[in-house]
Design a protein around this motif. Structure first.
Motif, PDB file in Angstrom:
ATOM      1  N   CYS A   1     -39.802  -1.853 -19.567  1.00  0.00           N
ATOM      2  CA  CYS A   1     -40.068  -1.486 -18.184  1.00  0.00           C
ATOM      3  C   CYS A   1     -41.553  -1.164 -18.015  1.00  0.00           C
ATOM      4  O   CYS A   1     -42.139  -0.472 -18.843  1.00  0.00           O
ATOM      5  CB  CYS A   1     -39.213  -0.283 -17.850  1.00  0.00           C
ATOM      6  SG  CYS A   1     -39.652   0.397 -16.289  1.00  0.00           S
ATOM      7  N   ILE A   2     -42.126  -1.667 -16.933  1.00  0.00           N
ATOM      8  CA  ILE A   2     -43.522  -1.350 -16.611  1.00  0.00           C
ATOM      9  C   ILE A   2     -43.540  -0.584 -15.295  1.00  0.00           C
ATOM     10  O   ILE A   2     -42.977  -1.044 -14.297  1.00  0.00           O
ATOM     11  CB  ILE A   2     -44.373  -2.634 -16.467  1.00  0.00           C
ATOM     12  CG1 ILE A   2     -44.351  -3.441 -17.759  1.00  0.00           C
ATOM     13  CG2 ILE A   2     -45.815  -2.286 -16.070  1.00  0.00           C
ATOM     14  CD1 ILE A   2     -45.003  -4.811 -17.657  1.00  0.00           C
ATOM     15  N   MET A   3     -44.160   0.596 -15.334  1.00  0.00           N
ATOM     16  CA  MET A   3     -44.333   1.379 -14.097  1.00  0.00           C
ATOM     17  C   MET A   3     -45.813   1.661 -13.902  1.00  0.00           C
ATOM     18  O   MET A   3     -46.622   1.460 -14.803  1.00  0.00           O
ATOM     19  CB  MET A   3     -43.576   2.702 -14.188  1.00  0.00           C
ATOM     20  CG  MET A   3     -42.084   2.543 -14.233  1.00  0.00           C
ATOM     21  SD  MET A   3     -41.230   4.114 -13.980  1.00  0.00           S
ATOM     22  CE  MET A   3     -41.145   4.168 -12.199  1.00  0.00           C
ATOM     23  N   GLY A   4     -46.134   2.198 -12.743  1.00  0.00           N
ATOM     24  CA  GLY A   4     -47.523   2.545 -12.470  1.00  0.00           C
ATOM     25  C   GLY A   4     -47.743   2.612 -10.968  1.00  0.00           C
ATOM     26  O   GLY A   4     -46.914   2.104 -10.208  1.00  0.00           O
ATOM     27  N   PRO A   5     -48.838   3.211 -10.539  1.00  0.00           N
ATOM     28  CA  PRO A   5     -49.080   3.356  -9.105  1.00  0.00           C
ATOM     29  C   PRO A   5     -49.180   2.002  -8.399  1.00  0.00           C
ATOM     30  O   PRO A   5     -49.466   0.994  -9.040  1.00  0.00           O
ATOM     31  CB  PRO A   5     -50.435   4.076  -9.041  1.00  0.00           C
ATOM     32  CG  PRO A   5     -50.709   4.576 -10.396  1.00  0.00           C
ATOM     33  CD  PRO A   5     -49.921   3.763 -11.356  1.00  0.00           C
ATOM     34  N   SER A   6     -48.957   2.019  -7.086  1.00  0.00           N
ATOM     35  CA  SER A   6     -49.125   0.808  -6.294  1.00  0.00           C
ATOM     36  C   SER A   6     -50.563   0.334  -6.421  1.00  0.00           C
ATOM     37  O   SER A   6     -51.495   1.139  -6.353  1.00  0.00           O
ATOM     38  CB  SER A   6     -48.782   1.144  -4.843  1.00  0.00           C
ATOM     39  OG  SER A   6     -48.881  -0.018  -4.084  1.00  0.00           O
ATOM     40  N   GLY A   7     -50.727  -0.964  -6.677  1.00  0.00           N
ATOM     41  CA  GLY A   7     -52.077  -1.515  -6.803  1.00  0.00           C
ATOM     42  C   GLY A   7     -52.649  -1.421  -8.206  1.00  0.00           C
ATOM     43  O   GLY A   7     -53.779  -1.853  -8.456  1.00  0.00           O
ATOM     44  N   SER A   8     -51.875  -0.878  -9.163  1.00  0.00           N
ATOM     45  CA  SER A   8     -52.400  -0.739 -10.532  1.00  0.00           C
ATOM     46  C   SER A   8     -52.422  -2.075 -11.285  1.00  0.00           C
ATOM     47  O   SER A   8     -53.016  -2.158 -12.357  1.00  0.00           O
ATOM     48  CB  SER A   8     -51.580   0.294 -11.312  1.00  0.00           C
ATOM     49  OG  SER A   8     -50.221  -0.073 -11.332  1.00  0.00           O
ATOM     50  N   GLY A   9     -51.727  -3.090 -10.737  1.00  0.00           N
ATOM     51  CA  GLY A   9     -51.764  -4.412 -11.364  1.00  0.00           C
ATOM     52  C   GLY A   9     -50.453  -4.845 -12.013  1.00  0.00           C
ATOM     53  O   GLY A   9     -50.438  -5.802 -12.787  1.00  0.00           O
ATOM     54  N   LYS A  10     -49.351  -4.178 -11.659  1.00  0.00           N
ATOM     55  CA  LYS A  10     -48.066  -4.482 -12.314  1.00  0.00           C
ATOM     56  C   LYS A  10     -47.626  -5.925 -12.052  1.00  0.00           C
ATOM     57  O   LYS A  10     -47.272  -6.651 -12.985  1.00  0.00           O
ATOM     58  CB  LYS A  10     -46.969  -3.516 -11.822  1.00  0.00           C
ATOM     59  CG  LYS A  10     -47.281  -2.057 -12.098  1.00  0.00           C
ATOM     60  CD  LYS A  10     -46.171  -1.154 -11.621  1.00  0.00           C
ATOM     61  CE  LYS A  10     -45.931  -1.193 -10.119  1.00  0.00           C
ATOM     62  NZ  LYS A  10     -47.079  -0.721  -9.314  1.00  0.00           N
ATOM     63  N   THR A  11     -47.650  -6.315 -10.776  1.00  0.00           N
ATOM     64  CA  THR A  11     -47.214  -7.682 -10.449  1.00  0.00           C
ATOM     65  C   THR A  11     -48.183  -8.695 -11.045  1.00  0.00           C
ATOM     66  O   THR A  11     -47.760  -9.725 -11.594  1.00  0.00           O
ATOM     67  CB  THR A  11     -47.112  -7.853  -8.913  1.00  0.00           C
ATOM     68  OG1 THR A  11     -46.077  -6.985  -8.446  1.00  0.00           O
ATOM     69  CG2 THR A  11     -46.791  -9.279  -8.531  1.00  0.00           C
ATOM     70  N   THR A  12     -49.465  -8.385 -10.983  1.00  0.00           N
ATOM     71  CA  THR A  12     -50.462  -9.290 -11.571  1.00  0.00           C
ATOM     72  C   THR A  12     -50.186  -9.466 -13.064  1.00  0.00           C
ATOM     73  O   THR A  12     -50.162 -10.593 -13.577  1.00  0.00           O
ATOM     74  CB  THR A  12     -51.885  -8.724 -11.353  1.00  0.00           C
ATOM     75  OG1 THR A  12     -52.058  -8.470  -9.960  1.00  0.00           O
ATOM     76  CG2 THR A  12     -52.943  -9.692 -11.835  1.00  0.00           C
TER      77      THR A  12
END
Ligand SMILES: Nc1ncnc2c1ncn2[C@@H]1O[C@H](COP(=O)(O)OP(=O)(O)OP(=O)(O)O)[C@@H](O)[C@H]1O
Ligand SMILES: [Mg+2]
Length: 254
Positions: free
Chosen positions: A43-54
């Motif tokens: 699982c990958i989490m992180g703030p919005s805009g941190s680059g998860k989808t990228t």
């Protein structure tokens, strides 16, 4: 422990920058190295805009890195041409998205069977495979319905069935529960967890939801394009693992 398992995916020194010019250049992924082992539920989490989808797009061959490489099943995907890449995705990967991307005007059966139709698979074989996978996802009694007649929870399970129908070893999911209520999200995660254990399916999932993350076996926190925390569930109960993830959040965001 995990070092004895097979590596299914490896990222080496990945970076991704958007923007052609010095003035609009935006470095989104800033040097990521990771290894994912066969049978993990990551699982990958992180703030919005941190680059998860990228990052997920780079890891799953949807987008190419600016520098660095991605190796899946021992194949360096950057070396594949466009057609090679399309075949590679078809053979090795299954995708699940927040918006289910079903063809609402086709039956559930046809939606699930779609990836097999391009490959001249025998009709009887298709019927068996769709039925088997529909059974695993508890939608075996929905196959004749049109997709637009199904509930959200059913639609996401149809999308999962479609992702699994080619028997990929790696499933990539970007916010798969983002459009589901808690009950349907829980049901989907139980199913993914079951598939992970039973079929040794490797799952790579991005979520905003701590509870969703607690179903995984390994956790990454991404902040400003870098992995800042990483740990495994190990022997922790799901509740203790959830608390560990929550503590990580509080530390990272304080
Ligand atoms: N194709 C693109 N062109 C330019 N900038 C992009 C592109 N794709 C993403 N970005 C930028 O990269 C950054 C990270 O975006 P990304 O979608 O990976 O974030 P995220 O962590 O998935 O966020 P969210 O949790 O909101 O989905 C954002 O600043 C975004 O504007
Ligand atoms: Mg995103």
């Amino acid at each position: 422990m995990s070092s004895q398992k097979d590596i299914i995916l490896e990222a080496r020194h990945l970076t991704k920058s958007f923007g052609l010019y010095r003035t609009n250049r935006h470095d989104v992924i800033k040097g990521i190295d990771l290894k994912i082992y066969s049978g993990e539920f990551v699982c990958i989490m992180g703030p919005s805009g941190s680059g998860k989808t990228t990052l997920l797009n780079l890891l799953s061959t949807i987008d190419a890195p600016t520098t660095g490489s991605v190796i899946i099943n021992n194949i360096s995907v950057g070396k594949l041409g466009l057609i090679g890449l399309a075949d590679f995705r078809h053979e090795h990967l299954g995708f699940i998205f927040q918006d289910f991307y079903l063809n609402e005007r086709l039956s559930v059966f046809k939606n699930i069977a779609t990836p097999l139709l391009v490959n001249n698979v025998d009709k009887e074989e298709i019927r068996h495979r769709v039925q088997d996978i529909a059974y695993l996802l508890h939608i075996e009694d929905q196959l004749d319905k049109m997709a637009d007649q199904c509930s959200r929870g059913q639609k996401q399970r149809i999308a999962v069935a479609r992702a699994l129908i080619t028997n990929p070893k790696l499933i990539v999911a970007d916010e798969p529960t983002g459009n589901l209520d808690q009950k349907n999200a829980h049901e989907l995660l139980k199913i993914l967890q079951k598939l992970n254990k039973r079929l040794n399916l490797t799952i790579l999932l991005v979520t905003h939801d701590l509870l969703v993350a607690s179903y995984s076996s390994r956790f990454f926190y991404l902040k400003d394009g870098q992995i800042t925390t990483e740990f495994e569930r190990g022997e922790l109960s799901q509740l203790d693992y959830l608390h560990r993830i929550r503590d990580c959040f509080e530390d990272e965001e304080s």
